[in-house]
Structures are given as C-alpha cells and as structure tokens.
Design a protein around this motif. Sequence first.
Motif, mmCIF file in Angstrom:
data_model
loop_
_atom_site.group_PDB
_atom_site.id
_atom_site.type_symbol
_atom_site.label_atom_id
_atom_site.label_comp_id
_atom_site.label_asym_id
_atom_site.label_seq_id
_atom_site.Cartn_x
_atom_site.Cartn_y
_atom_site.Cartn_z
ATOM 1 N N ASN A 84 0.747 -1.235 -0.101
ATOM 2 C CA ASN A 84 -0.180 0.018 0.103
ATOM 3 C C ASN A 84 1.024 1.275 -0.084
ATOM 4 O O ASN A 84 0.322 2.042 -0.305
ATOM 5 C CB ASN A 84 -0.925 -0.116 1.242
ATOM 6 N N ILE A 85 2.210 0.911 0.663
ATOM 7 C CA ILE A 85 2.870 2.312 0.455
ATOM 8 C C ILE A 85 3.275 2.617 -1.078
ATOM 9 O O ILE A 85 3.351 3.473 -1.700
ATOM 10 C CB ILE A 85 4.451 1.932 1.287
ATOM 11 N N GLY A 90 2.071 5.632 -6.118
ATOM 12 C CA GLY A 90 1.460 5.848 -7.567
ATOM 13 C C GLY A 90 0.379 6.680 -7.776
ATOM 14 O O GLY A 90 0.158 7.418 -8.849
ATOM 15 N N TYR A 91 -0.329 7.393 -6.609
ATOM 16 C CA TYR A 91 -1.630 7.930 -6.697
ATOM 17 C C TYR A 91 -1.417 9.502 -7.311
ATOM 18 O O TYR A 91 -2.401 9.972 -8.169
ATOM 19 C CB TYR A 91 -2.110 8.185 -5.336
ATOM 20 N N TYR A 96 -3.477 11.353 -14.117
ATOM 21 C CA TYR A 96 -2.967 11.877 -15.220
ATOM 22 C C TYR A 96 -2.569 10.916 -16.160
ATOM 23 O O TYR A 96 -2.814 11.311 -17.481
ATOM 24 C CB TYR A 96 -1.735 12.706 -14.834
ATOM 25 N N VAL A 97 -2.072 9.728 -16.049
ATOM 26 C CA VAL A 97 -1.894 8.618 -16.885
ATOM 27 C C VAL A 97 -3.378 8.174 -17.446
ATOM 28 O O VAL A 97 -3.173 8.103 -18.929
ATOM 29 C CB VAL A 97 -1.251 7.538 -16.386
ATOM 30 N N SER A 98 -4.254 7.778 -16.749
ATOM 31 C CA SER A 98 -5.620 7.305 -17.191
ATOM 32 C C SER A 98 -6.135 8.608 -18.253
ATOM 33 O O SER A 98 -6.699 8.095 -19.179
ATOM 34 C CB SER A 98 -6.454 7.269 -16.128
ATOM 35 N N SER A 128 14.650 -7.963 2.071
ATOM 36 C CA SER A 128 14.950 -6.531 1.390
ATOM 37 C C SER A 128 14.301 -6.816 -0.080
ATOM 38 O O SER A 128 13.389 -5.943 -0.489
ATOM 39 C CB SER A 128 16.294 -6.016 1.574
ATOM 40 N N MET A 129 14.541 -7.937 -0.750
ATOM 41 C CA MET A 129 14.234 -8.031 -2.164
ATOM 42 C C MET A 129 12.714 -8.311 -2.227
ATOM 43 O O MET A 129 12.025 -7.812 -3.142
ATOM 44 C CB MET A 129 14.880 -9.294 -2.715
ATOM 45 N N PHE A 130 12.431 -9.292 -1.169
ATOM 46 C CA PHE A 130 10.787 -9.519 -1.313
ATOM 47 C C PHE A 130 10.094 -8.136 -0.939
ATOM 48 O O PHE A 130 9.010 -7.778 -1.546
ATOM 49 C CB PHE A 130 10.525 -10.282 -0.099
ATOM 50 N N ILE A 131 10.358 -7.190 -0.164
ATOM 51 C CA ILE A 131 9.919 -6.101 0.256
ATOM 52 C C ILE A 131 9.751 -4.995 -1.114
ATOM 53 O O ILE A 131 8.871 -4.678 -1.395
ATOM 54 C CB ILE A 131 10.467 -5.377 1.581
ATOM 55 N N GLY A 132 11.143 -4.830 -1.933
ATOM 56 C CA GLY A 132 10.964 -4.142 -2.884
ATOM 57 C C GLY A 132 10.098 -4.443 -3.903
ATOM 58 O O GLY A 132 9.095 -3.894 -4.609
ATOM 59 N N ALA A 133 9.763 -5.886 -4.167
ATOM 60 C CA ALA A 133 8.811 -6.449 -5.178
ATOM 61 C C ALA A 133 7.374 -6.220 -4.716
ATOM 62 O O ALA A 133 6.737 -5.691 -5.696
ATOM 63 C CB ALA A 133 9.186 -7.993 -5.107
ATOM 64 N N ARG A 134 7.302 -6.126 -3.610
ATOM 65 C CA ARG A 134 5.608 -5.911 -3.103
ATOM 66 C C ARG A 134 5.532 -4.414 -3.325
ATOM 67 O O ARG A 134 4.402 -3.935 -3.669
ATOM 68 C CB ARG A 134 5.509 -6.304 -1.679
ATOM 69 N N PHE A 135 6.571 -3.374 -3.084
ATOM 70 C CA PHE A 135 6.486 -2.076 -3.204
ATOM 71 C C PHE A 135 6.208 -2.061 -4.741
ATOM 72 O O PHE A 135 5.009 -1.155 -5.171
ATOM 73 C CB PHE A 135 7.671 -1.293 -3.028
ATOM 74 N N CYS A 136 6.881 -2.632 -5.664
ATOM 75 C CA CYS A 136 6.687 -2.656 -7.246
ATOM 76 C C CYS A 136 5.153 -2.900 -7.544
ATOM 77 O O CYS A 136 4.496 -2.138 -8.310
ATOM 78 C CB CYS A 136 7.818 -3.342 -7.855
ATOM 79 N N ILE A 137 4.625 -4.084 -6.788
ATOM 80 C CA ILE A 137 3.435 -4.219 -7.189
ATOM 81 C C ILE A 137 2.442 -3.546 -7.060
ATOM 82 O O ILE A 137 1.319 -3.547 -7.448
ATOM 83 C CB ILE A 137 3.108 -5.806 -6.504
ATOM 84 N N GLY A 138 2.414 -3.107 -5.783
ATOM 85 C CA GLY A 138 1.482 -1.830 -5.319
ATOM 86 C C GLY A 138 1.649 -0.758 -6.182
ATOM 87 O O GLY A 138 0.356 -0.157 -6.530
ATOM 88 N N PHE A 139 2.749 -0.136 -6.715
ATOM 89 C CA PHE A 139 3.008 0.981 -7.533
ATOM 90 C C PHE A 139 2.121 0.731 -8.883
ATOM 91 O O PHE A 139 1.536 1.495 -9.348
ATOM 92 C CB PHE A 139 4.297 1.242 -7.745
ATOM 93 N N GLY A 140 2.443 -0.473 -9.315
ATOM 94 C CA GLY A 140 1.754 -0.735 -10.823
ATOM 95 C C GLY A 140 0.284 -0.960 -10.653
ATOM 96 O O GLY A 140 -0.607 -0.663 -11.301
ATOM 97 N N LEU A 141 -0.315 -1.562 -9.412
ATOM 98 C CA LEU A 141 -1.571 -1.925 -9.260
ATOM 99 C C LEU A 141 -2.330 -0.735 -9.308
ATOM 100 O O LEU A 141 -3.691 -0.578 -9.405
ATOM 101 C CB LEU A 141 -1.793 -2.585 -7.923
ATOM 102 N N THR A 142 -1.543 0.318 -8.752
ATOM 103 C CA THR A 142 -2.357 1.860 -8.813
ATOM 104 C C THR A 142 -2.914 2.420 -9.926
ATOM 105 O O THR A 142 -4.133 2.758 -10.132
ATOM 106 C CB THR A 142 -1.427 3.044 -8.034
ATOM 107 N N PHE A 143 -2.028 2.012 -11.029
ATOM 108 C CA PHE A 143 -2.369 2.556 -12.372
ATOM 109 C C PHE A 143 -3.527 1.670 -12.997
ATOM 110 O O PHE A 143 -4.436 2.293 -13.613
ATOM 111 C CB PHE A 143 -1.188 2.419 -13.434
ATOM 112 N N ALA A 144 -3.383 0.442 -12.644
ATOM 113 C CA ALA A 144 -4.415 -0.491 -13.302
ATOM 114 C C ALA A 144 -5.770 -0.238 -12.701
ATOM 115 O O ALA A 144 -6.723 -0.344 -13.267
ATOM 116 C CB ALA A 144 -4.139 -2.154 -13.119
#
Length: 532
Positions: A84-85, A90-91, A96-98, A128-144
């Motif tokens: 969620n962070i 991404g908010y 603006y992307v949409s 750390s790698m796992f946490i970074g991946a989840r941040f990336c997933i949350g960031f992309g999910l915001t756009f979709a």
Amino acid sequence: MAGGAVATTGSDAHYAHLVDPNRKWYNNKRLIYLHFWILLLIITSSTNGFDNSLMNSFQSLDQWETYFGHPAGGKLGLLNAIQNIGSLAGYPFAPYVSDGIGRRRAIWVGATIMLVGVAVQTASYNLSMFIGARFCIGFGLTFAANAAPMLVTEVAYPSYRAQLTSLYNSLWYSGNIIASWTTFGTSNIASTWSWRIPSLLQGLPSAFQFCLVLFAPESPRWLISKGKDAEALKTLAYYHADGDDQDPLVQYEFEEIKAAIDSDRQHSNNVGWKSLVSTPGNRKRIVIIVAIAWFSQWSGNGLVSFYLNKVFDTIGITSPTVQLLITGILAIWNLFWAVFASFLVDRAGRRALFLTSAGGMVIFFSLQTVCSAEFALKGNPAAAHAVIAFIFLFYAVYDLAFTPLIVSYTVEILPFAIRAKGFNVFNFVVSLALIFNQYVNPIALQNIAWKYYIFYCCWLAFQFVFLYFMIVETKNLTLEETAALFDGEDLSQRAMAAVAGVADEVRSDHRDYDTKLSESSDSARQEKLASA
C-alpha cells in the motif's frame, strides 16, 4: 474527465425507454464480446485480492517463515503495509496517466509494472528483495486500479452498469480464493517453492492484461475528450446496438457524453482541487467519502485479512494446515456474500445495506471479542470454535455494504466535474488506512492480544452512529436528483438542463422510442427528494 466507476441505474432513467428489452448479455453476440473485455478489466480487483491474501497465507507457512527469519512486530507490519505504500507512491500520477494516454494503456502500464514486481518477488532470496517487489506490485496496481473501474462503467451496457461496477470490487475475493487455496495446496512442498509458486501465479491476471487489454474497446468518454468523436460513436454502436450508429440509445449516450464534456470544459476554472471543499454540498460529500474509505479498512476486518494466523494463535489454533484450510473456506464464503450483495444494491437501497452491515458488525465482533476473552482466561475450547463462527458471520454482514458499495456509492454522490479528484481522495484514504492498520495491528496483537478487540467494538459502534446520520439514500434517483440531495434544487437544475436538451434532441429524431416514465415512478422520486 470522469473518474472511477459510476454505479447507478438512476442515471439510466433518462434513457431507460431507449434500451432494447430483448438485448440481453446472453443472447447478443456483441454484448458477450463486451462482457469478455469487462471480465478482463475486473480481474484487476482479483489481482489486488490475491496479493493481500497472499501475505496472510504466507504467514501460516513454516517454509516462508523460516526462510525470511520469522518476521514479527514492526517488520511484519512493514511487510504487509509495503504494497500500500507502493500504491500511495502511484496516486499522484495515476489519474493523469489514465486521462493522458487512455484507460487501456494505463491498465497495460500497470500490468507491466506488476509483472516486474511478481518476477522479483518469486526470485527473492532475502527480505529486502521481497519488500521491494511488493512495493513495485503496489505501484503498478495503482495505475491499473485507477483506470479499470472507469473503463468498466464507461463501456458497459446501461442495463448492467450498476451490477458490473459492484462486482468489480466484490471480485477482490476471487483473488483471495485462488491465493488461499494455492498456498494450501503447496504447503506440503518442503522447499521454497511452497511460496514461490503462489507468488508466480499472482502474475497471471497481469499477464492476460499485458497481452490482451490493448485490444479491448477504449472509453468513448476518453475518445470524445481527445476529439475522436467518430471512433467513440463507432465503439458505442458496435457494442450497444450491433453496429447501428443511428440507434436512439447510442445517439443519446453519444450526445450526453459530448454535452457533459463540453460543460466541464466551460467550467474548468471551478473544478480544481479546492472545489472539493468549496461548497457545503461538496464538503458533506468529502466527509462521507473519507469516512467510508477509512471504515472499509478499520472495521476489524484488517485483523482477519492480514493477520488471521495471529488471531488463530490467540485462540489456540496453531496448526498451519487448519489455518490455511479455514482461510480458504472463508474466502469462498466472502465471495458468495459479496456477489449476492452486488445484486441487492438497487433493490434494498444503499442506506439499508450500510446500516445492516454496520449494525451486524457491532454484534458479531462483540461476540467474537467475548469468546476470545473466554478462551484466553479460561481455556474453553468451545469458545475458540465460537470465535471462528463469529468471524464468518462478521464477514457476511461486512460484505453487504463494505465490499460492493464503497466504490460505487463514492462516485455516485460525486458530480461529474469533481468525480476524478474525489475518487482519487477515496483511494488515497483507503491506502492510508491500510498502511496504518497493517502496521499497528501486529504490534497490538503481540502486546495485548484479545484486549485489542475491545477498541474495535467501540469503533464499530461509532461507525454505525455516523452512517445513520450521514448516509443519504440514492436508490432509484438520477445523478442530477442525487446532486439535489447535497446541493439543493437550484444547483441541480443547471446540471439537468444540458441533459434535458440532449434528451429532447434525440427524442425528436426517434419518435417511435419516445415513451415517458410512468407517473408513479416520477412521483416516487419526487417524494424521496421531498422527504430527504
């Protein structure tokens, strides 16, 4: 541009008489195609449900716990909150992307980013790698997630708009089910593949969207806003009238969209962020929106959604197999009630669903608290089983309103000019509440166990009182009539004028379709406005 998913059959009342009663989703080839594309958009919500449920399931896996060093307390809170962070990050860009590149391309961008995150999460070899991946997933999910519900409502056939929009958020639980049962199935794998396989499957919805979404129909509203009127008319005609661009329904929808966008451009100086709180009506809207966004994550459901295994520990259910099995059954239970409630939105009414949901949560969460205390203080095994029963009952009433309505009611009460900004405020508050809730819950459960439930009992009682005094019934009202409930008749009349002009123009060209709504329906709506 309008933002979010507008779920209201009331807005369809202006052209309800233009809808072909014989054109059903199951007997019309074009509508079948359209609903296939809408299904591709709706699985965005499933992706979100999969991700959120995945962490709950992983915490019941000894293989995952051991590999990452048994994270607890603040570290566990960060693990659950980081997605969620990423969404918060991404908010500022998503709307603006949409509006800039279109709904389809925004979803494609989000799916691409999520696929990168899924790949990194599956290959993670440290925390750390796992946490970074989840941040990336949350960031992309915001756009979709920003673009998908808008595209659903802007291409849906009028007869199915409300149900499909409600189903969008309800199908969060479909991802929940897949995550829960996949992890249950891989729990017997002794290696790290017990959690890497569910991580990999998380990317399937995004993979489908990556490959197919650019072939889906684009929003006619977005096309018209970019001066592509001919393409917008063609899209409406293809899916709503078997290709007949002179169909009265298509003509009405096309002219209504043009009129709304032209009106928005003429009053562009009055639709900035300040406009969200510039009038008493808008201030009331924002208070309600912020409240239901916060309530949707702060109703005690966060304890079950993300920390069910910790709840189980407090009542003596420690077997990973039993925990995963209950989690999987609960996911199916939730999907049933959420989908059931989606089809009650226009029958029961918004206010009735909200109050029934809030009142039921007060009762069942209080009983859950009592039984948790009984087990903790006296070790009564029957009390532990009762807690599980009350969790299921709690979620049944939660799903009556806080799954199907939180998106649809939010955008329904927002006027067109500020809908995008108001919906973005809603999403921001949801993520903020999730971050706070997910970070605090594990610390509180670790330190005070079942006593933490008492706070939620008090908070749920407050929610019921707030909803009783603040929720406005919008059942069977048009968007303009809904605006009158917040802004008064004078303001709503100006909004209705443009729509009335469009209706007159279309009706003059299609006399055979000009049938009035019954006097009883008009009278019922006027009585509702008068009583409000």
